[in-house]
Scaffold this active site. Structure first.
Site, PDB file in Angstrom:
ATOM      1  N   GLU A 180     -12.734  24.584  38.382  1.00  0.00           N
ATOM      2  CA  GLU A 180     -14.175  24.322  38.308  1.00  0.00           C
ATOM      3  C   GLU A 180     -14.574  24.418  36.843  1.00  0.00           C
ATOM      4  O   GLU A 180     -14.430  25.481  36.228  1.00  0.00           O
ATOM      5  CB  GLU A 180     -14.960  25.346  39.143  1.00  0.00           C
ATOM      6  CG  GLU A 180     -14.908  25.078  40.634  1.00  0.00           C
ATOM      7  CD  GLU A 180     -15.391  23.688  41.019  1.00  0.00           C
ATOM      8  OE1 GLU A 180     -16.247  23.121  40.301  1.00  0.00           O
ATOM      9  OE2 GLU A 180     -14.877  23.157  42.013  1.00  0.00           O
ATOM     10  N   ASN A 234     -20.065  34.034  33.270  1.00  0.00           N
ATOM     11  CA  ASN A 234     -21.477  33.798  33.630  1.00  0.00           C
ATOM     12  C   ASN A 234     -21.868  34.256  35.029  1.00  0.00           C
ATOM     13  O   ASN A 234     -23.038  34.502  35.293  1.00  0.00           O
ATOM     14  CB  ASN A 234     -21.836  32.319  33.428  1.00  0.00           C
ATOM     15  CG  ASN A 234     -21.070  31.407  34.352  1.00  0.00           C
ATOM     16  OD1 ASN A 234     -19.935  31.697  34.725  1.00  0.00           O
ATOM     17  ND2 ASN A 234     -21.675  30.310  34.728  1.00  0.00           N
ATOM     18  N   GLU A 243     -14.242  24.801  46.598  1.00  0.00           N
ATOM     19  CA  GLU A 243     -14.352  26.238  46.821  1.00  0.00           C
ATOM     20  C   GLU A 243     -15.379  26.489  47.914  1.00  0.00           C
ATOM     21  O   GLU A 243     -16.215  25.641  48.202  1.00  0.00           O
ATOM     22  CB  GLU A 243     -14.867  26.929  45.553  1.00  0.00           C
ATOM     23  CG  GLU A 243     -14.004  26.738  44.348  1.00  0.00           C
ATOM     24  CD  GLU A 243     -14.438  27.640  43.197  1.00  0.00           C
ATOM     25  OE1 GLU A 243     -15.573  27.498  42.722  1.00  0.00           O
ATOM     26  OE2 GLU A 243     -13.627  28.490  42.804  1.00  0.00           O
ATOM     27  N   CYS A 297     -22.880  26.451  35.265  1.00  0.00           N
ATOM     28  CA  CYS A 297     -22.307  25.099  35.214  1.00  0.00           C
ATOM     29  C   CYS A 297     -23.158  24.146  36.034  1.00  0.00           C
ATOM     30  O   CYS A 297     -23.054  22.938  35.881  1.00  0.00           O
ATOM     31  CB  CYS A 297     -20.863  25.093  35.658  1.00  0.00           C
ATOM     32  SG  CYS A 297     -20.631  25.727  37.295  1.00  0.00           S
TER      33      CYS A 297
HETATM   34  C1  UN1 Z   1     -24.991  28.435  41.330  1.00  0.00           C
HETATM   35  O1  UN1 Z   1     -25.611  27.616  40.654  1.00  0.00           O
HETATM   36  O2  UN1 Z   1     -25.553  29.075  42.218  1.00  0.00           O
HETATM   37  O3  UN1 Z   1     -19.988  28.693  36.769  1.00  0.00           O
HETATM   38  C2  UN1 Z   1     -23.550  28.690  41.179  1.00  0.00           C
HETATM   39  C3  UN1 Z   1     -20.965  28.277  37.395  1.00  0.00           C
HETATM   40  C4  UN1 Z   1     -20.732  27.795  38.803  1.00  0.00           C
HETATM   41  C5  UN1 Z   1     -21.505  28.562  39.816  1.00  0.00           C
HETATM   42  C6  UN1 Z   1     -22.925  28.140  39.930  1.00  0.00           C
HETATM   43  N1  UN1 Z   1     -19.330  27.838  39.099  1.00  0.00           N
HETATM   44  O4  UN1 Z   1     -22.047  28.272  36.876  1.00  0.00           O
END
Ligand code: UN1
Length: 479
Positions: free
Chosen positions: A248, A150, A460, A282
């Site tokens: 994550e 993503n 992170e 996420c």
């Molecule tokens: C964001 O919302 O700017 O996989 C980053 C994901 C997260 C990163 C989101 N680790 O959607």
């Protein structure tokens, strides 16, 4: 004839066992290129190359590391439009979002170029007179990096940049769905002055090269972003081989809207974080928790705003939302709309597959009302443009529902009350809290991560990344 793209192992471009086409989810007839599939033997060769490069790289000067990371960042920023377009073409977020993500990737390399020069330690007195104690941070070793589809450019960057900055070597396996951005990044890194073997790219399926990477005795640590199921499996595997881990995983992020919220602002930030990037973040808000005084107005305003959203080809101008990234993800998104309806939720907008001039995985963002916390639609991560509304009595009820979830990544609140905003910041069980801002879309220089089922291991990004990418040494000296 499409172009072929190979793995980067020990500084050489190496063809794998076969090639897979990389297909544009906005237009299934558009093949971006053919990307090789690494074998388990090639994964092993990449780990050996990283191990061989580690002694020299981990003791190389910090200036060399800073220069290389700065060069990578400079090139990404100079090519942000081209790289952002590639990103939109292979992943399906809009071209503007793609350019934004490429910019973020460039900025991350620049930030960690600076961090190379800012690593500090501590000198403290010993409890034994005359002895000196130094606390320093050293590189961990070979880091296995496994990234999702993503954010195909930003997530690899925020794992690779700190890994290299603090003197580690890397073997990276990008998501099989989006090898294009990872390959472009690897190609830039290969010309940055970093010695052969310090950074290696292996493309392919998790079952073929992901598990061998996680289980490999030559790998010291795994940094992973992806689903909770895979994350938990990696944690179990790394417990057996005693590797350091950073995971994550998913989110089921709440966006609270209180009676005193600015309605237009609440709608805008809900639409952004629930549906932009096709909801494939996420950090997306998938649970809109609304107090009863504003509930009917909020639903009407959401429906009106959603009617103006333009879903279409990620590369077309004026588009708000691109396609879902793959057929299996589209099927999952649509099935959750059905699950919600079967559980008693009311579908008040969207939720259907869209037929557009090009054959792609387009879906109208879906809004479900009359949902309750126990429904699957409110407990499981959908990872698509599907949001549900939970009605609550007051702030206390909203806070209860905020925390009534196995996840804990981000939580947002729309309110004009300082009292409620302050209380929410302290008491929402999430790694990141947003007041009058969307839950998705974070800065690149501060820590990122969550609690409960969303994250495991050190944070992170930003300075806090050193917690995972370095190991602490305590040295005692008798002068
Ligand atoms: C964001 O919302 O700017 O996989 C980053 C994901 C997260 C990163 C989101 N680790 O959607």
């Amino acid at each position: 004839m499409t172009q072929t793209h190979d793995n980067l192992i020990g500084g050489q471009w190496v063809a794998g066992a076969s090639y897979s086409p990389n297909i544009n989810p906005s237009n299934l007839l558009d093949v971006i290129g053919d990307y090789t599939q690494a074998s388990a033997e090639q994964l092993d060769a990449a780990v050996q190359a990283a191990r061989a490069a580690f002694p020299a790289w981990s003791t190389s000067g910090i200036q060399a590391r800073a220069d290389a990371l700065d060069k990578i960042g400079t090139e990404i920023l100079a090519r942000r439009e081209e790289l952002g377009t590639l990103l939109a073409r292979e992943e399906g977020k809009t071209r503007l979002e793609g350019i934004g993500e490429a910019t973020r990737a460039g900025n991350i390399f620049k930030f960690f170029a600076g961090e190379c020069l800012r690593l500090t330690g501590e000198v403290v007195p010993s409890v034994r007179p005359g002895i000196g104690v130094e606390i320093t941070r050293e590189p961990v070793g070979v880091i296995g990096i496994i990234t999702p589809w993503n954010f195909p450019m930003a997530i690899p960057s925020w794992k690779i940049a700190p890994a290299l900055a603090y003197g580690n070597c890397v073997v990276m396996k990008p998501a099989d769905l989006v090898p294009g951005c990872a390959w472009a990044l690897a190609e830039i890194i290969s010309r940055s002055g970093i010695p052969a073997g310090v950074f290696n790219l292996v493309m392919g399926r998790g079952s073929v090269i992901g598990d061998p990477l996680v289980n490999h005795p030559g790998v010291d640590a795994i940094s992973f972003t992806g689903s909770q199921g895979v994350g938990a499996r990696i944690a179990r595997q790394c417990a057996v081989t005693l590797k350091k881990i950073q995971l994550e995983m998913g989110g089921k992020n709440p966006q609270v809207i209180l009676d005193d919220a600015d309605l237009a602002q609440a709608v805008e930030l809900s639409v952004q974080s629930a549906f932009f990037s096709t909801g494939q973040r996420c950090t997306a808000s998938s649970r809109l928790i609304v107090t009863e005084g504003i509930y009917p107005k909020f639903i009407e305003a959401m429906k009106a705003r959603m009617a103006t959203l333009k879903v279409g080809d990620a590369l077309a101008a004026g588009i708000d939302i691109g396609p879902v990234s793959s057929l299996s993800q589209l099927e999952q998104d649509m099935s959750y709309v059905d699950i919600g309806k079967a559980e008693g939720a009311l579908l008040v907008a969207g939720g259907e597959r869209l037929k557009l001039p090009t054959d792609g995985f387009f879906m109208a963002p879906a809004l479900l009302t009359d949902t309750t916390a126990d429904m699957r639609i409110n407990r499981e991560e959908v990872f698509g443009p599907v949001a549900s509304i939970i009605r609550v009595k007051d702030y206390e009820g909203a806070l209860f529902e905020t925390n009534n979830t196995p996840f804990g990544l981000a939580a947002g609140i729309a309110t004009t009350s300082l009292k409620h905003a302050s209380h929410f910041k302290r008491h929402s069980q999430a790694g990141m809290v947003m007041v009058k801002l969307p839950t998705a879309g974070v800065d690149y220089h501060v820590p990122f991560g969550g609690r409960k089922g969303s994250s495991y291991g050190p944070r992170e990004q930003g300075r806090y990344a050193q917690e995972f990418f370095t190991i602490v040494k305590t040295a005692y000296t008798l002068p």
